[in-house]
Write an enzyme that holds these catalytic residues in place. Structure first.
Site, mmCIF file in Angstrom:
data_model
loop_
_atom_site.group_PDB
_atom_site.id
_atom_site.type_symbol
_atom_site.label_atom_id
_atom_site.label_comp_id
_atom_site.label_asym_id
_atom_site.label_seq_id
_atom_site.Cartn_x
_atom_site.Cartn_y
_atom_site.Cartn_z
ATOM 1 N N HIS A 18 0.844 -1.206 0.000
ATOM 2 C CA HIS A 18 0.000 0.000 0.000
ATOM 3 C C HIS A 18 0.880 1.258 0.000
ATOM 4 O O HIS A 18 0.605 2.228 -0.713
ATOM 5 C CB HIS A 18 -0.874 0.071 1.267
ATOM 6 C CG HIS A 18 -1.962 -0.949 1.365
ATOM 7 N ND1 HIS A 18 -2.039 -1.855 2.394
ATOM 8 C CD2 HIS A 18 -3.050 -1.189 0.586
ATOM 9 C CE1 HIS A 18 -3.127 -2.605 2.256
ATOM 10 N NE2 HIS A 18 -3.754 -2.230 1.163
ATOM 11 N N LYS A 42 -17.599 -6.196 6.146
ATOM 12 C CA LYS A 42 -16.273 -6.831 6.186
ATOM 13 C C LYS A 42 -15.836 -7.146 7.595
ATOM 14 O O LYS A 42 -15.910 -6.295 8.478
ATOM 15 C CB LYS A 42 -15.246 -5.892 5.541
ATOM 16 C CG LYS A 42 -14.923 -6.323 4.138
ATOM 17 C CD LYS A 42 -13.763 -5.569 3.559
ATOM 18 C CE LYS A 42 -13.685 -5.861 2.071
ATOM 19 N NZ LYS A 42 -12.915 -4.889 1.346
ATOM 20 N N ARG A 91 -2.466 -5.932 -8.561
ATOM 21 C CA ARG A 91 -1.418 -6.943 -8.405
ATOM 22 C C ARG A 91 -1.489 -8.005 -9.486
ATOM 23 O O ARG A 91 -0.506 -8.407 -10.043
ATOM 24 C CB ARG A 91 -1.526 -7.625 -7.029
ATOM 25 C CG ARG A 91 -0.966 -6.798 -5.908
ATOM 26 C CD ARG A 91 -1.563 -7.180 -4.599
ATOM 27 N NE ARG A 91 -2.993 -6.928 -4.608
ATOM 28 C CZ ARG A 91 -3.781 -7.029 -3.549
ATOM 29 N NH1 ARG A 91 -3.275 -7.418 -2.409
ATOM 30 N NH2 ARG A 91 -5.057 -6.752 -3.626
ATOM 31 N N SER A 129 -3.152 -7.647 2.652
ATOM 32 C CA SER A 129 -3.366 -7.647 4.102
ATOM 33 C C SER A 129 -3.731 -9.052 4.572
ATOM 34 O O SER A 129 -3.311 -9.479 5.652
ATOM 35 C CB SER A 129 -4.477 -6.656 4.478
ATOM 36 O OG SER A 129 -4.137 -5.359 4.049
HETATM 37 P P1 ADP Z 1 -10.030 -3.064 -0.396
HETATM 38 O O1 ADP Z 1 -10.765 -3.880 0.630
HETATM 39 O O2 ADP Z 1 -10.725 -1.785 -0.746
HETATM 40 O O3 ADP Z 1 -9.562 -3.815 -1.607
HETATM 41 P P2 ADP Z 1 -7.264 -3.092 0.503
HETATM 42 O O4 ADP Z 1 -6.689 -2.387 1.697
HETATM 43 O O5 ADP Z 1 -7.187 -4.564 0.493
HETATM 44 O O6 ADP Z 1 -8.742 -2.548 0.412
HETATM 45 O O7 ADP Z 1 -6.560 -2.551 -0.802
HETATM 46 C C1 ADP Z 1 -6.654 -1.196 -1.199
HETATM 47 C C2 ADP Z 1 -6.051 -1.038 -2.578
HETATM 48 O O8 ADP Z 1 -4.649 -1.292 -2.521
HETATM 49 C C3 ADP Z 1 -6.613 -2.010 -3.632
HETATM 50 O O9 ADP Z 1 -6.704 -1.338 -4.883
HETATM 51 C C4 ADP Z 1 -5.564 -3.098 -3.707
HETATM 52 O O10 ADP Z 1 -5.538 -3.714 -4.976
HETATM 53 C C5 ADP Z 1 -4.292 -2.271 -3.478
HETATM 54 N N1 ADP Z 1 -3.202 -3.082 -2.946
HETATM 55 C C6 ADP Z 1 -3.209 -3.858 -1.834
HETATM 56 N N2 ADP Z 1 -2.018 -4.467 -1.660
HETATM 57 C C7 ADP Z 1 -1.238 -4.059 -2.704
HETATM 58 C C8 ADP Z 1 0.112 -4.357 -3.118
HETATM 59 N N3 ADP Z 1 0.874 -5.222 -2.461
HETATM 60 N N4 ADP Z 1 0.587 -3.731 -4.229
HETATM 61 C C9 ADP Z 1 -0.218 -2.900 -4.922
HETATM 62 N N5 ADP Z 1 -1.486 -2.589 -4.597
HETATM 63 C C10 ADP Z 1 -1.991 -3.163 -3.510
#
Ligand code: ADP
Length: 159
Positions: A18, A42, A91, A129
């Site tokens: 992130h 969630k 990803r 996560s």
């Molecule tokens: P959500 O539940 O809205 O998907 P996340 O916190 O899981 O929330 O992810 C937020 C954003 O960050 C999403 O667009 C996800 O694809 C992106 N993201 C999460 N981990 C990574 C990573 N390792 N590299 C690039 N983007 C990421």
């Protein structure tokens, strides 16, 4: 004119993946709002307060970043706060399908807010996560995958 972007997510918790997206977005936008998008559906490990606290600690030295949360739609939040775009990360192909639908839904709601996608850096393509929580649950070290305040928040949660 100041170009503001909103980077919404669950951040349960925030990872280096992130953060990589956030830093790259800061190269393009004048300001980025890191938005904790709170969803009643969630199940999360960390509470809203815990996640907000961690996000604030992690970004405390980044002067072009603000931390906030919403229980509503991120696109509504973006409009209300004068942002021009929502930032997301991609990803793999599986992310693409989800994000593609999300983008179409957002566009249905508000055509003025566009979505900007960043490809995950190669070292973080596997990192989510959920993967992080899984690794931690099985005793693997997560220290190289998250900023220090997240390590601390895991310690507090599992002490
Ligand atoms: P959500 O539940 O809205 O998907 P996340 O916190 O899981 O929330 O992810 C937020 C954003 O960050 C999403 O667009 C996800 O694809 C992106 N993201 C999460 N981990 C990574 C990573 N390792 N590299 C690039 N983007 C990421």
């Amino acid at each position: 004119m100041k170009h503001i972007a909103v980077y919404p997510g669950s951040f349960d918790p925030i990872t280096n993946g992130h953060l990589d997206i956030l830093k790259r977005a800061l190269e393009i936008f004048d300001e980025v709002i890191l938005l904790l998008a709170v969803s009643a559906h969630k199940n999360t490990l960390f509470t809203v307060e815990e996640r907000l606290q961690t996000l604030r600690e992690v970004t405390k030295d980044m002067d072009k970043v603000r931390v906030d949360y919403t229980e509503g739609l991120s696109v509504h939040y973006a409009h209300k706060h004068g942002a021009v775009a929502l930032v997301r990360g991609l990803r793999a192909a599986s992310d693409f399908e989800y994000e593609f639908k999300l983008a179409a839904g957002n566009r249905y709601v508000d055509k003025e807010i566009d979505m900007v996608f960043f490809m995950a850096s190669s070292e973080y393509t596997f990192l989510s996560s959920s993967t992080l929580k899984e690794l931690h649950a099985h005793g693997e070290s997560i220290a190289s995958l998250v900023p220090e305040p997240v390590v601390e928040s895991f310690k507090r949660k599992f002490k």
